[in-house]
Scaffold this motif. Structure first.
Motif, PDB file in Angstrom:
ATOM      1  N   HIS A 173     -10.629 -10.251   2.886  1.00  0.00           N
ATOM      2  CA  HIS A 173     -10.687  -8.968   3.537  1.00  0.00           C
ATOM      3  C   HIS A 173     -11.484  -7.816   2.834  1.00  0.00           C
ATOM      4  O   HIS A 173     -11.858  -8.009   1.705  1.00  0.00           O
ATOM      5  N   LEU A 186      -4.456   3.404   3.212  1.00  0.00           N
ATOM      6  CA  LEU A 186      -3.992   2.248   4.277  1.00  0.00           C
ATOM      7  C   LEU A 186      -3.434   2.707   5.438  1.00  0.00           C
ATOM      8  O   LEU A 186      -2.897   2.222   6.568  1.00  0.00           O
ATOM      9  N   GLN A 189      -4.623   0.785   8.627  1.00  0.00           N
ATOM     10  CA  GLN A 189      -5.027  -0.531   8.200  1.00  0.00           C
ATOM     11  C   GLN A 189      -3.926  -1.162   9.013  1.00  0.00           C
ATOM     12  O   GLN A 189      -2.716  -0.998   9.126  1.00  0.00           O
ATOM     13  N   PRO A 215       0.066   3.349   8.747  1.00  0.00           N
ATOM     14  CA  PRO A 215      -0.702   2.173   8.936  1.00  0.00           C
ATOM     15  C   PRO A 215      -0.264   1.496  10.453  1.00  0.00           C
ATOM     16  O   PRO A 215       0.584   2.130  11.011  1.00  0.00           O
TER      17      PRO A 215
END
Length: 302
Positions: A173, A186, A189, A215
């Motif tokens: 990742h 985040l 994400q 997110p």
């Protein structure tokens, strides 16, 4: 107030005769009478009345009798268990635990407990937190291992330790090289998180809202194991309790979160106002020590 005061009091309350009570506790009548007077002076009210040649308990004495009898019984049972050659514990311990704790903590504790007390039978059920609370309240479980319930009515929550939640990604990742990450990073994400019906998800959503991050929740699951399996195979991240990540699971990278750091508090759930059998208390001792030891080991030195 000393233990002997309660023993003499209970003996007299049971016998309602100074002669028989003194014989029962192996003291003279004058000693028994003196000890009872000391207890009454300390409490500031009489516990017995003499009516003719008979002795009766007062209202205060009758109220104290139940509590004192139960307390002495608990102490005597505990002392008996500590004596050499006292024998093994018996009975059954009924446990309800959420999935996270059934992964490693509960098997470790059960193994230790049965090694010490092989004649006790253990029953462990993996249940949702709200089911554990309901089963405890109904008397169908002896203790629960979960997170603090939203409605603790009739239950007592005993915290074990504070547990940080972490970001978990695959080793391939883009974020895998980070030592720490702020939750605002985040934003947008791709994540897999626990379902919105869980209190943990509510807490995570509040953390995201506090830092202004949104997110992309591409998947929701009810247990940690499939979430981590998905993370290991994709570029999707997840947020789970640090103790829920198997140390031996390859292909994963754990990254601490900050600003804010999501924290949960695991603990033991008990029914309020209920005496606990010796086997249940012994299991709880092992559970407390093991949980604390595991949390300190995962945190590392310093």
């Amino acid at each position: 107030m000393e233990m002997r005061h309660l023993r003499y009091f209970v003996a007299l309350a049971d016998c309602l005769s100074f002669t028989r009570a003194a014989e029962r506790v192996h003291v003279t009548q004058s000693t028994l009478s003196h000890q009872i007077k000391q207890l009454e002076d300390e409490l500031g009210q009489p516990l017995f009345e003499r009516i003719g040649k008979k002795v009766v308990t007062t209202e205060a004495g009758e109220l104290l009798r139940g509590f004192a009898s139960r307390a002495l019984k608990e102490v005597d049972q505990g002392v008996a268990l500590l004596k050499p050659g006292a024998g093994n514990l018996t009975g059954k311990v009924r446990i309800g635990a959420t999935h996270t704790f059934n992964i490693g903590l509960i098997p470790e504790c059960v193994a230790q407990f049965l090694a010490r007390h092989p004649t006790v039978r253990i029953s462990v059920e993996e249940l949702a937190a709200e089911v554990i609370a309901a089963r405890l309240a109904a008397g169908e479980l002896d203790l629960g291992i979960s997170y603090r319930p939203q409605d603790p009515t009739g239950l007592w929550f005993e915290p074990l330790y504070n547990e940080e939640m972490v970001l978990v990604v695959s080793t391939g990742h883009p974020l895998a090289g980070r030592k720490r990450i702020r939750m605002v990073e985040l934003h947008r994400q791709d994540l897999v998180l626990v379902s919105s019906s869980f209190s943990t998800r509510t807490m995570l959503d509040e953390c995201f809202h506090a830092c202004g991050a949104e997110p992309t929740v591409v998947a929701e699951m009810s247990t940690v194991a499939p979430m981590l399996a998905l993370v290991a195979r994709t570029m999707i991240g997840s947020i789970v309790a640090i103790n829920a990540v198997p140390e031996a699971m390859a292909g994963l990278k754990v990254i601490p979160l900050e600003s804010p750091t999501p924290v949960r508090t695991p603990g033991i759930l008990w029914r309020l106002g209920e005496s606990k059998p010796a086997a249940v208390q012994s299991f709880a001792v092992i559970l407390r020590k093991t949980a604390l030891s595991n949390s300190l080991r995962r945190e590392g030195p310093g």
